[in-house]
Design a protein around this motif. Structure first.
Motif, PDB file in Angstrom:
ATOM      1  N   PRO A 255       0.833  -1.206   0.000  1.00  0.00           N
ATOM      2  CA  PRO A 255       0.000   0.000   0.000  1.00  0.00           C
ATOM      3  C   PRO A 255       0.868   1.258   0.000  1.00  0.00           C
ATOM      4  O   PRO A 255       2.073   1.210   0.284  1.00  0.00           O
ATOM      5  CB  PRO A 255      -0.787  -0.128   1.311  1.00  0.00           C
ATOM      6  CG  PRO A 255      -0.664  -1.555   1.721  1.00  0.00           C
ATOM      7  CD  PRO A 255       0.659  -2.018   1.201  1.00  0.00           C
ATOM      8  N   VAL A 256       0.244   2.367  -0.320  1.00  0.00           N
ATOM      9  CA  VAL A 256       0.890   3.676  -0.227  1.00  0.00           C
ATOM     10  C   VAL A 256       0.084   4.527   0.745  1.00  0.00           C
ATOM     11  O   VAL A 256      -0.993   4.133   1.207  1.00  0.00           O
ATOM     12  CB  VAL A 256       0.974   4.367  -1.598  1.00  0.00           C
ATOM     13  CG1 VAL A 256       1.812   3.550  -2.558  1.00  0.00           C
ATOM     14  CG2 VAL A 256      -0.427   4.637  -2.167  1.00  0.00           C
ATOM     15  N   VAL A 257       0.616   5.698   1.070  1.00  0.00           N
ATOM     16  CA  VAL A 257      -0.073   6.655   1.924  1.00  0.00           C
ATOM     17  C   VAL A 257      -0.425   7.878   1.092  1.00  0.00           C
ATOM     18  O   VAL A 257       0.419   8.412   0.365  1.00  0.00           O
ATOM     19  CB  VAL A 257       0.817   7.060   3.119  1.00  0.00           C
ATOM     20  CG1 VAL A 257       0.207   8.225   3.885  1.00  0.00           C
ATOM     21  CG2 VAL A 257       1.037   5.866   4.046  1.00  0.00           C
ATOM     22  N   MET A 258      -1.681   8.301   1.181  1.00  0.00           N
ATOM     23  CA  MET A 258      -2.112   9.552   0.561  1.00  0.00           C
ATOM     24  C   MET A 258      -2.512  10.511   1.670  1.00  0.00           C
ATOM     25  O   MET A 258      -3.360  10.182   2.501  1.00  0.00           O
ATOM     26  CB  MET A 258      -3.297   9.332  -0.389  1.00  0.00           C
ATOM     27  CG  MET A 258      -2.966   8.527  -1.625  1.00  0.00           C
ATOM     28  SD  MET A 258      -4.375   8.493  -2.798  1.00  0.00           S
ATOM     29  CE  MET A 258      -3.724   7.374  -4.051  1.00  0.00           C
ATOM     30  N   ARG A 259      -1.882  11.689   1.678  1.00  0.00           N
ATOM     31  CA  ARG A 259      -2.137  12.694   2.709  1.00  0.00           C
ATOM     32  C   ARG A 259      -2.693  13.946   2.059  1.00  0.00           C
ATOM     33  O   ARG A 259      -2.147  14.437   1.062  1.00  0.00           O
ATOM     34  CB  ARG A 259      -0.849  13.018   3.465  1.00  0.00           C
ATOM     35  CG  ARG A 259      -0.287  11.838   4.229  1.00  0.00           C
ATOM     36  CD  ARG A 259       1.117  12.124   4.751  1.00  0.00           C
ATOM     37  NE  ARG A 259       1.148  13.295   5.604  1.00  0.00           N
ATOM     38  CZ  ARG A 259       2.165  14.147   5.654  1.00  0.00           C
ATOM     39  NH1 ARG A 259       3.227  13.976   4.879  1.00  0.00           N
ATOM     40  NH2 ARG A 259       2.117  15.180   6.471  1.00  0.00           N
TER      41      ARG A 259
END
Length: 326
Positions: A59-63
Motif C-alpha cells: 500500500p501507499v499513503v495519501m495525505r
C-alpha cells in the motif's frame, strides 16, 4: 473499492475526501485503480489514508492538507513546507517515507496532497505500551540520535523552511508569536498574552540574537510521529514522519526538546545520544519564550478540536511562564 473513513462530525476540522478523488489520484499517479482505502487516525491536521493500489505489492499513503481557506496564518501550506524540507533530511533518509508524488495544482481536488511510501512497523503510541517501561530507553536513545542529526543541518535563514525567511532569530520568534496571536483572535479567542510575549521577544532581541546560525528544527517530532518494529525484543525505532512544521532556528526551540524535558522518566535516555543542553541564564530566558510559542500553538489546536477545558488551561499556563519572565 473498499472505503473505510473515520466517522467525524460534519463541522470537524479534518475533512474526508471521496472515493472518487482517491481513484482519480491513483489513476494520475499510478495509472491504476484503488482496491482499498483506510483512513488513518493518529494525525490531527492532515487527512491521511493507507491505500492499496491494483497490481502493487505494498500500500501507499495519501495525505491531504486542509482546504486553503481553513488554514491559519501560522499553519499556512504546511505540506509544501514539508516537501521543501525533504532535501535537508538526507541524514535520516533511511527512516523517512519516500515521496512518490506531490500535487499543488488543485486540478483533481481543491487541496494539496502527497503520495508517499508506507513505512514498516507500528505507530509508537500503539506499540510502546506493549513493552515494560524500563525498556523504552532504547527508543528514546534513538530519538536523541535522530534529533541530533536533524539539528546539525545548517540553513540559509531563520523561520519556516519554505517561507517566510527572517534575517534574525528574534524577528522569526516575534513574527511567529504575532501570527499565533492573530490566529487566536480570528478564532474568537483572547491573545493579549501572546502579543505580550511577542513584545518581550522584540525588547530582548539581544538575548534571542545570540543565536546566529540557523539549524533545522523537526517542528513536531515525538512519539506520535514515529514507527517501531513489530515484535522486536525491545522498542526499536524504524521510521519518522510528518515533518511539515520544520523551521530554521535555535534547536532549543524545537518541540522535540520540549517533550524530552517534559518528564524525568525513561526519556532521559534521549540526552545520552543527543548531547548536553546549554544551561546559561540567556538560554533559560529563551526557553521561556519558546514555551509560550508552543503553548500558543497548543491553544489553537485544542480550540480546533473543541477542547474548551484545554483552551482555558492554556491561559493559565502562559500566565505562569510570563510570571517567570517578569
Amino acid at each position: 473499492m473498499h472505503f473505510q473513513p473515520i466517522e467525524r462530525p460534519a463541522q470537524a476540522f479534518q475533512q474526508p475526501v471521496t472515493p472518487a478523488h482517491l481513484q482519480e489520484i491513483s489513476r494520475r499517479v499510478f495509472g491504476r485503480d484503488v482496491v482499498e482505502a483506510v483512513e488513518l487516525g493518529l494525525g490531527m491536521y492532515n487527512t491521511t489514508y493507507k491505500v492499496t493500489i491494483e497490481g502493487r505489492d505494498r500500500p501507499v499513503v495519501m495525505r491531504f492538507a486542509p482546504e486553503p481557506a481553513r488554514q491559519a496564518r501560522s499553519e499556512r501550506e504546511l505540506m509544501r513546507n514539508e516537501y521543501a524540507t525533504a532535501p535537508y533530511l538526507a541524514p535520516i533518509a533511511p527512516l523517512m517515507p519516500r515521496i512518490i508524488a506531490a500535487d499543488w495544482s488543485h486540478e483533481l481536488i481543491g487541496r494539496d496532497y502527497l503520495v508517499q511510501t508506507l513505512l514498516d512497523g507500528v505507530p509508537a503510541p500503539d506499540g510502546l505500551p506493549g513493552y515494560p517501561r524500563p525498556t523504552w530507553t532504547s527508543f528514546f536513545r534513538k530519538m536523541g540520535e535522530v534529533t541530533r542529526k536533524v539539528h546539525d543541518v545548517r540553513g540559509p535563514a531563520f523561520g519556516p523552511v519554505a517561507a517566510p525567511a527572517y534575517r534574525t532569530w528574534s524577528e522569526a520568534v516575534a513574527g511567529a508569536l504575532r501570527e499565533l496571536a492573530a490566529d487566536a483572535e480570528d478564532a474568537g479567542l483572547h491573545a493579549a498574552d501572546l502579543r505580550k510575549a511577542a513584545a518581550l521577544a522584540e525588547e530582548r532581541r539581544d538575548v534571542l540574537d545570540e543565536i546566529t546560525e540557523p539549524r533545522l528544527l523537526t517542528g513536531d517530532l515525538w512519539t506520535v510521529n514515529t514507527m517501531i518494529a513489530e515484535k522486536a525484543p525491545e522498542p526499536t525505532l524504524t521510521g519518522v514522519l510528518d515533518f511539515d512544521r520544520t523551521w530554521w532556528g535555535d534547536p532549543a526551540a524545537d518541540w522535540t526538546i520540549r517533550m524530552a524535558n517534559a518528564k524525568q522518566d525513561e526519556r532521559l535516555a534521549f540526552w545520552e545520544t543527543y548531547g548536553k543542553q546549554e544551561r546559561t541564564p540567556a538560554a533559560a530566558w529563551r526557553s521561556l519564550i519558546y514555551e509560550i510559542r508552543h503553548l500558543g500553538a497548543v491553544r489553537l489546536e485544542r480550540h480546533r478540536h473543541g477542547e474548551s477545558d484545554g483552551v482555558a488551561q492554556s491561559y493559565d499556563d502562559v500566565a505562569a511562564v510570563l510570571a517567570e519572565i517578569d
